[in-house]
Design an enzyme around this catalytic site. Structure first.
Site, PDB file in Angstrom:
ATOM      1  CG  HIS A 249       0.497  46.736   9.696  1.00 31.49           C
ATOM      2  ND1 HIS A 249       0.308  46.856   8.349  1.00 31.49           N
ATOM      3  CD2 HIS A 249       1.840  46.597   9.878  1.00 31.49           C
ATOM      4  CE1 HIS A 249       1.490  46.803   7.740  1.00 31.49           C
ATOM      5  NE2 HIS A 249       2.436  46.647   8.651  1.00 31.49           N
ATOM      6  CD  GLU A 250       4.005  46.389  13.170  1.00 29.66           C
ATOM      7  OE1 GLU A 250       4.771  45.442  12.918  1.00 29.66           O
ATOM      8  OE2 GLU A 250       3.979  47.425  12.480  1.00 29.66           O
TER       9      GLU A 250
ATOM     10  CG  HIS B 255       4.238  42.252   9.623  1.00 34.42           C
ATOM     11  ND1 HIS B 255       4.441  42.085   8.282  1.00 34.42           N
ATOM     12  CD2 HIS B 255       4.164  43.589   9.831  1.00 34.42           C
ATOM     13  CE1 HIS B 255       4.487  43.284   7.700  1.00 34.42           C
ATOM     14  NE2 HIS B 255       4.317  44.209   8.618  1.00 34.42           N
TER      15      HIS B 255
ATOM     16  CD  GLU C  96       5.307  46.178   5.894  1.00 39.67           C
ATOM     17  OE1 GLU C  96       4.295  46.515   6.544  1.00 39.67           O
ATOM     18  OE2 GLU C  96       6.333  45.737   6.434  1.00 39.67           O
TER      19      GLU C  96
HETATM   20 ZN    ZN Z   1       4.453  46.280   8.535  1.00 39.67          ZN
END
Ligand code: ZN
Length: 426
Positions: free
Chosen positions: A278-279, A282, A358
């Protein structure tokens, strides 16, 4: 006259407080929608009764604190301005020195100190509540030490900001806001650049990930995303909190992906890999750089509006408060009040953009890990550890949520169709 305005402000604050209390505790519906009942997004399937009760209770109190704190700050700036305290601080600074910079430093010290004293009960209350629900694990002395560091970091940053700002106001009578905006660009980027290496380490210890086996697994997915491997850090947070987190921070060669040690202790390797993916989402989607661009756009409009409103306000009422001109440092509470209100008003938009990003990062994580189950487990564990509300009231979501609600995140993963043909054998 001044007393009348002060009374009005205090009454407005109290009425707002009562209304928001009623909304959060009685009017808002936080029950789980029928369609979601019994699925992995329903807290009844992964929290026990006690945890469900605590999470609802804790979240309500936290939400109330959030909505009370911001206007409390506005009230402080307003009252300090209209009762002439701000002018008194400036006068006392004038007695000490004839130098502009020294006067600013003294004025700012008094204002910051007053703000610290006035805001202290609220932040202490919030610490105590978090401790009583076993979210915060920090001892009082360590909490105070963080407050102390906070005070001086903010003081130093603000000192630089206001010295430049008020010098610009004197130099460019009408276009000071534009000059301030132009200078804010390199300044903000510089602050983001030093944040992970200078500011963050003042509060916590950072070190490369200790679990080398896990590191190898993370590096493998990092490689897939073309991310330089040295960007995974672990931070010692377990002495402060029980909640879990991971984040990306900084720009350029200082950018870092950081994992809290609590996350490492409480989640399985698969769940940690999901968070890391997930990071990395980004990182791959360049959310930090898009964030900077958005921030610059917002601050352009914000500074222009602030200048307009502040000039009007000080011209009209400044005399009553002994703040003669906008260029007087005693006009600072007006600047802070207006920018804080504008930021609050803009927060539904910035939060909405953040929630969108997100969601993108979540999608990236599912596609990289091909592990829906790990994603669902991760969000369930995050909910449990932070006693978060799965389905918060609408106003809370609009003003507070930079992430989609847990209900939305889990639901989305449940329904997400993985492209099976492209998935490698795992
Ligand atoms: Zn995030």
């Amino acid at each position: 006259m001044i007393r009348k305005w002060a009374m009005r402000a205090v009454i407005a604050y109290l009425l707002f407080g009562i209304a928001i209390f009623l909304y959060l505790f009685y009017w808002a519906d936080t029950s789980i929608p029928e369609a979601v009942k019994g699925t992995s997004a329903d807290p009844a399937t992964f929290l026990n009764g006690r945890e469900m009760e605590l999470s609802e209770e804790y979240s309500r109190i936290r939400n109330l604190m959030f909505f009370l704190a911001t206007p409390y700050e506005w009230l402080f700036y307003y009252l300090i301005l209209i009762f002439g305290l701000s002018a008194t601080f400036e006068k006392s600074a004038k007695h000490v020195s004839k130098f502009f910079i020294v006067r600013n430093a003294i004025y700012l010290f008094w204002l910051s100190f007053a703000s610290l004293v006035i805001m202290f009960p609220l932040s202490f209350l919030s610490y105590t509540i978090s401790k009583s629900y076993n979210i915060s694990t920090q001892v009082f002395s360590a909490w105070m030490k963080d407050k102390f560091i906070d005070f001086w970091v903010q003081y130093a940053t603000m000192f630089v900001v206001i010295t430049v700002l008020y010098a610009l106001m004197r130099k460019y009578k009408r276009r000071w806001w534009l000059a301030a905006w132009v200078i804010s660009i390199p300044f903000s980027i510089f602050m983001m650049f030093i944040q992970p290496v200078v500011i963050d380490p003042l509060y916590n210890d950072f070190y490369p990930l200790k679990d080398k086996q896990l590191e190898a697994k993370i590096l493998a997915i990092a490689q897939e995303a073309n991310i330089p491997a040295e960007h995974v850090y672990e931070v010692d947070m377990s002495t402060k909190t029980n909640s879990l987190n991971a984040y990306v921070t900084g720009v350029g060669s200082n950018s870092r992906i950081v994992l809290w040690d609590t996350t490492l202790e409480r989640l399985s390797d698969e769940e940690i890999l999901f968070i890391m993916a997930h990071e990395m989402g980004h990182y791959v989607e360049k959310h930090i750089y898009k964030g900077i661009a958005g921030y610059l756009l917002l601050s352009f409009v914000g500074l222009w509006l602030t200048a307009k409103l502040m000039e009007k306000w000080i011209t009209k009422r400044g005399k009553d408060w002994k703040v003669e001109r906008i260029t007087n440092i005693s006009s600072l509470p007006a600047f802070l009040l207006i920018t804080s209100i504008l930021l609050f008003v803009a927060s539904p938009i910035t939060n909405w953009v953040s929630r969108y990003q997100e969601t993108r990062a979540d999608t990236y994580a599912i596609n990289i890990t091909h592990d829906k189950n790990a994603g669902i487990k991760t969000f369930q564990n995050l909910t449990k550890a932070g006693l978060s509300q799965v389905n918060p009231p609408l106003l809370v979501k609009i003003f507070r949520y930079e992430h989609p609600t847990m209900l939305e995140r889990i639901n989305r993963i449940q329904k997400y169709k993985l492209d099976e043909t492209s998935s490698e054998a795992k």
